[in-house]
Design a protein around this motif. Structure first.
Motif, PDB file in Angstrom:
ATOM      1  N   ASP A   1       0.817  -1.152   0.022  1.00 28.28           N
ATOM      2  CA  ASP A   1       0.040  -0.120   0.027  1.00 28.28           C
ATOM      3  C   ASP A   1       0.888   1.362  -0.091  1.00 28.28           C
ATOM      4  O   ASP A   1       2.324   1.076   0.131  1.00 28.28           O
ATOM      5  N   GLN A   2       0.235   2.303   0.204  1.00 26.83           N
ATOM      6  CA  GLN A   2       0.881   3.926   0.135  1.00 26.83           C
ATOM      7  C   GLN A   2       2.130   3.864   0.983  1.00 26.83           C
ATOM      8  O   GLN A   2       3.076   4.371   0.848  1.00 26.83           O
ATOM      9  N   MET A   3       1.774   3.371   2.365  1.00 23.51           N
ATOM     10  CA  MET A   3       2.736   3.611   3.127  1.00 23.51           C
ATOM     11  C   MET A   3       3.761   2.758   3.243  1.00 23.51           C
ATOM     12  O   MET A   3       5.105   3.051   3.146  1.00 23.51           O
ATOM     13  N   ALA A   4       3.898   1.290   2.692  1.00 22.54           N
ATOM     14  CA  ALA A   4       5.001   0.539   2.598  1.00 22.54           C
ATOM     15  C   ALA A   4       5.664   1.381   1.391  1.00 22.54           C
ATOM     16  O   ALA A   4       6.719   0.991   1.274  1.00 22.54           O
ATOM     17  N   ASN A   5       4.918   1.495   0.287  1.00 23.12           N
ATOM     18  CA  ASN A   5       5.698   2.235  -0.758  1.00 23.12           C
ATOM     19  C   ASN A   5       6.271   3.277  -0.730  1.00 23.12           C
ATOM     20  O   ASN A   5       7.409   3.665  -1.132  1.00 23.12           O
ATOM     21  N   LEU A   6       6.016   4.254   0.460  1.00 18.52           N
ATOM     22  CA  LEU A   6       6.688   5.275   0.841  1.00 18.52           C
ATOM     23  C   LEU A   6       8.303   4.981   1.203  1.00 18.52           C
ATOM     24  O   LEU A   6       8.971   5.682   0.897  1.00 18.52           O
TER      25      LEU A   6
END
Length: 506
Positions: free
Chosen positions: A294-299
């Motif tokens: 998700d977005q946080m992991a990709n961040l």
């Protein structure tokens, strides 16, 4: 569809397993017109690479600035999730500077990401418009106090990154011209222009405060020969030349069809493509999607990958230009073999590499051959990915932007297999020797290891050390479970405050 704006502050979203480098997949991001904002801005970055062109080093630096600014923006929000600053809530140390939040209004995370990326991109590429991209990213986000505070946090994170990476401060703005050495063995132009980014090996890396570490990653001289004359006279040199002479020539080569396809697939040397760092970013997106990040992991993933590639480009350029062996490209070595004082090499004045421009005209990149930037950057990417996911065994199918491989995809069963094929492809393309790619690969792996362990350092211990001036002062080791952490004092929540932080012991 209008996006439901998140106001919860990601404490449960971004648990990072520091000991192993793994990220726990967070809650799915709320639906938005652009989906994952990290991926959205990575795609904007790839579009920018195609438009701006240029050498891989500066492009990789841009990518690291954009992605680490986005990470730092969200990190700032997490640091303040109780309404006041508490560095034990931070996702990692922000080395670019303190970013306080006053009058807490639950800053919108996506807005912070958007404005961090937008601020950095508009500074780096003032002649390219990003207003449309920002508008698309912000579509559906209500303009309220949370959005306004997210905008402020993101813009400040972007400005902090810009200030920290000022071209005069990080030496990316050095313009000293390359001095040609008109002797056999030394690099010389081959028709593709003057030496590009000859000072890039002096650029300050993202992963450490000091400069000394770059030399620790510098490969030993090719074949172990510290002088050009001894190198050229050696049997090892003749073997290197003759291998690429056979495998890398434009016509009549000993390449297989698959090796030829691999050569073009990984090339991406031409302006108009997403270049070397862009291909690895695109492949990171593929792996991320396959793993359901998700977005946080990709961040976090893209911040680490981008910094590893940027630092690997510095290490490769350091070997290219800051060592005694500015080795000529195979094109020069083969055409001028009669001057190398080596009876085991034979000149071929008509030899050209497979590498070619859009019109089919052969060319060699305008920089010394040793070491390969592709190999160094590619292995840094692979090692960072392996350490993030905790495994090399990831199957993915990647694409390319190279005009000689339109529509071509290739499938890999491990990350390291992709990186090694990328490295070997430079021999098939006729622009590098075998030792360029093997030593570049080794150096890049070291960079990936270092970045993974030490860039986004997490505070898990406290203390003050008022006399330290950089993040290299040794503290006490720390045992957590069955793992050993090394403690160092690094900048904390203000220019005069220092915290003892820990990272996995190497």
């Amino acid at each position: 569809m209008r996006k439901q704006i998140r106001r919860a502050l990601l404490g449960a979203l971004a648990t990072v397993l520091v000991p192993t480098g793994l990220a726990v997949t967070a809650r799915p991001a709320q639906a938005a017109p652009v989906g994952d904002h990290v991926i959205f801005w990575n795609n904007v970055l790839l579009k920018t690479y195609r438009t701006a062109g240029g050498a891989p080093g500066p492009l990789a630096r841009s990518g690291a600035m954009v992605h680490n600014a986005m990470f730092n923006a969200v990190n700032t929000i997490n640091c303040h999730k109780t309404g006041t600053y508490d560095d034990f809530n931070c996702l990692a140390i922000d080395y670019t500077g303190f970013n306080p939040i006053t009058n807490w209004a639950n800053p919108d995370v996506e807005t912070a990401i958007d404005y961090a990326a937008y601020t950095v991109l508009t500074s780096l590429y003032p002649n390219i418009g990003f207003s449309g991209d920002l508008a698309a990213a912000q579509d559906g986000i209500a303009v309220d106090a949370a959005q306004q505070q997210g905008r402020s946090v993101g813009a400040k994170a972007g400005q902090n990154m810009i200030s920290n990476r000022d071209p005069l401060a990080d030496q990316s703005g050095l313009t000293t011209a390359y001095t040609l050495v008109n002797e056999p063995g030394y690099w010389r132009p081959t028709g593709s222009g003057n030496a590009v980014t000859p000072n890039w090996g002096k650029v300050t890396p993202f992963s450490r405060y000091g400069e000394a570490y770059k030399s620790s990653f510098r490969p030993t001289p090719p074949g172990g020969y510290a002088t050009m004359s001894s190198l050229l006279a050696s049997g090892a040199y003749a073997t290197q030349v003759n291998v690429v002479k056979s495998l890398g020539r434009a016509t009549g080569s000993s390449r297989t069809a698959d090796q030829t396809q691999a050569a073009w697939f990984w090339a991406n040397d031409l302006d108009g493509t997403y270049k070397l760092p862009g291909q690895h970013f695109a492949h990171t997106q593929v792996v991320s999607a396959g793993r359901g990040l998700d977005q946080m992991a990709n961040l976090r993933l893209f911040a680490l990958v981008s910094a590893a590639m940027a630092d690997a480009a510095v290490v490769a350029s350091d070997a290219n230009y800051q060592t005694p062996i500015d080795l000529w490209r195979p094109e020069s070595a083969i055409q001028l073999a009669g001057t190398d004082n080596n009876a085991a090499t034979t000149a071929d004045a008509t030899w050209k590499p497979l590498s070619a421009d859009r019109n089919g005209v052969g060319f060699s990149p305008a920089s010394p051959s040793w070491v390969s930037g592709h190999a160094t950057v590619g292995s840094a990417w692979a090692e960072t990915m392996k350490r993030y996911f905790g495994t090399d065994e990831i199957t993915f199918t990647g694409g390319t932007d190279d005009p000689h491989a339109v529509g071509v995809t290739r499938t890999f069963t491990t990350l390291s297999a992709a990186a090694m094929e990328n490295a070997r492809s430079r021999i098939y393309l006729g622009v590098h020797y075998s030792w360029d790619v093997t030593q570049g690969y080794t150096a890049g792996t070291k960079v990936g290891t270092y970045v993974s362990n030490k860039l986004l350092q997490k505070v898990i211990g406290g203390g003050t050390y008022p006399t330290a001036s950089e993040c290299e002062t040794k503290g006490d080791d720390f045992v957590y479970g069955n793992l050993i952490y090394s403690g160092y004092y690094c900048r904390g929540d203000s220019p005069t405050s220092w915290r003892l932080i820990f990272y996995p012991w190497m």
